[in-house]
Design an enzyme around this catalytic site. Sequence first.
Site, PDB file in Angstrom:
ATOM      1  N   SER A 286       0.837  -1.206   0.000  1.00 21.57           N
ATOM      2  CA  SER A 286       0.000   0.000   0.000  1.00 21.57           C
ATOM      3  C   SER A 286       0.870   1.252   0.000  1.00 21.57           C
ATOM      4  O   SER A 286       0.600   2.210  -0.737  1.00 21.57           O
ATOM      5  CB  SER A 286      -0.915   0.009   1.231  1.00 21.57           C
ATOM      6  OG  SER A 286      -1.814  -1.071   1.215  1.00 21.57           O
ATOM      7  N   HIS A 312      -2.523   6.320   4.188  1.00 20.43           N
ATOM      8  CA  HIS A 312      -2.960   4.919   4.241  1.00 20.43           C
ATOM      9  C   HIS A 312      -4.238   4.784   5.066  1.00 20.43           C
ATOM     10  O   HIS A 312      -5.139   4.000   4.739  1.00 20.43           O
ATOM     11  CB  HIS A 312      -1.846   4.066   4.850  1.00 20.43           C
ATOM     12  CG  HIS A 312      -2.143   2.605   4.902  1.00 20.43           C
ATOM     13  ND1 HIS A 312      -2.411   1.938   6.075  1.00 20.43           N
ATOM     14  CD2 HIS A 312      -2.224   1.672   3.919  1.00 20.43           C
ATOM     15  CE1 HIS A 312      -2.631   0.661   5.826  1.00 20.43           C
ATOM     16  NE2 HIS A 312      -2.531   0.472   4.524  1.00 20.43           N
TER      17      HIS A 312
END
Length: 491
Positions: A286, A312
């Site tokens: 990510s 995130h």
Amino acid sequence: MGKPKITVVGIGPGSPEDITPAVLQAVKEADVVVGYKYYFQFIQQYVREGCPCIDTGMKRERDRALQAFELAEQGKNVVVISSGDAGIYGMAPLIYEMAKERKEESVERRVEIVSLPGISAFQKAASLLGAPMGHDFCVISLSDLMTPWAKIEKRIVAAAEADFVTAIYNPKSNGRYWQLHRLKELFLKSRSEDTPVGYVRQAGREEQVVHVTTLKDFDPEDVDMFTVVIIGNSQSYVIEESGECRVEREYLMITPRGYYREVPSIHTEKESTPSPNKGQEIMMESFRTIASELQHPDIPIWRKWPLLHAIHTTADFSMEDILYTDEEAVPRIYQAMTSMEKPCIITDVTMAASGIRKAACERLGIEVKCYLHDERVAEMAQSQNITRTQAGIRLAVEEHPEALFAFGNAPTALMELCDLMRKKKARPAGIIAAPVGFVHVCESKYMVKVFHEVPKIIIEGRKGGSNLAATLVNSILAWPDAELLKPGRDV
């Protein structure tokens, strides 16, 4: 008469061992060899006796191709030579284009075209530098003889922004002295100053010279028309050369594919770094996506690390504009917390406390406390006519004046801490200032910013929240994992 045939071959960068067997065989069987005279020296020993080598001079590529067709149409087995690979800035495209043109003109004798690959100069240079082309790459020529500079510049910008490893052909000539300087300027807008740069002059030839430097220290004046320049991507790194090798060089330039998570680097101290578990690998994947979409990816790691955590958690890229960090805030707070005998994290509300990683706190011996539901808080708030979160901070400062304080909800609690710091009653190890809302929120963040001696991370403006406060605390607890973001790592 034989069948009309032109074989276009790449003879490699110049060393005999870099010419492929197929190319050598074609040269040996040729009735005539056509090419630029400088390159004849590299294949002369393989040309059969009596076979003429015809030169048309520099910058006479069309004449060279035309002569090759005229000879082939006479029944000659013609070999056209290019340095490197004939299909990469070589004669092969021109030969095919001319074949199409002559077919349309209804020339009676059709010529068979065969193209044999060779080792390109950037491949040879890369092998001499180490393994800089280990991931996605592109090749750009700075010659504007047949391509407008405006188009070349667009390609340079695209390559730099897309994080391609980039090989540069035709970097300089007597008439082109400024283009490589401009390329460096454009790359520095998107790449770190520490990006490795390798350049090789006369690769594979007696005059060969190999250099490794950084984008910041790279001097275009050290380059000439016989040089290939390779600029690494954000993951490229440099290690010290060791052991015997055929090339005298001090460093190796590497661009990893990601098979190894830990790679020794001359840019980092030789200390152990924890290998990521599966959860870390998913998070790093990510982070890799987030990092690729940042407007300014080449920020210091101490700023990038909490920023990646914030985006995130929120999927909000405006964090890049509103997340403020004091210099080295994350490592400073981490160092302070891990140096304490009984470290503590104080949050303004329980929701912020619940989002802090328990396993990390247990590992580091850190206690997380929220005083909001302490039985003393309600009584203090009522008797002193303050909010419960204010009362909670007053109690927290009495018991843990050197804690890390994290605010994700209540601006009044943050303002209370500021007042206690002014009165020298609180000496926080650090402050996470992310209260959210519309009343006193911005003012509380302005207030805390003036305490320069305390390392802070602030979500500026109205945005914030308990989830943000918690994730920023987690970025501090996981600071050693930021090693994975450094050159040569997986992000």
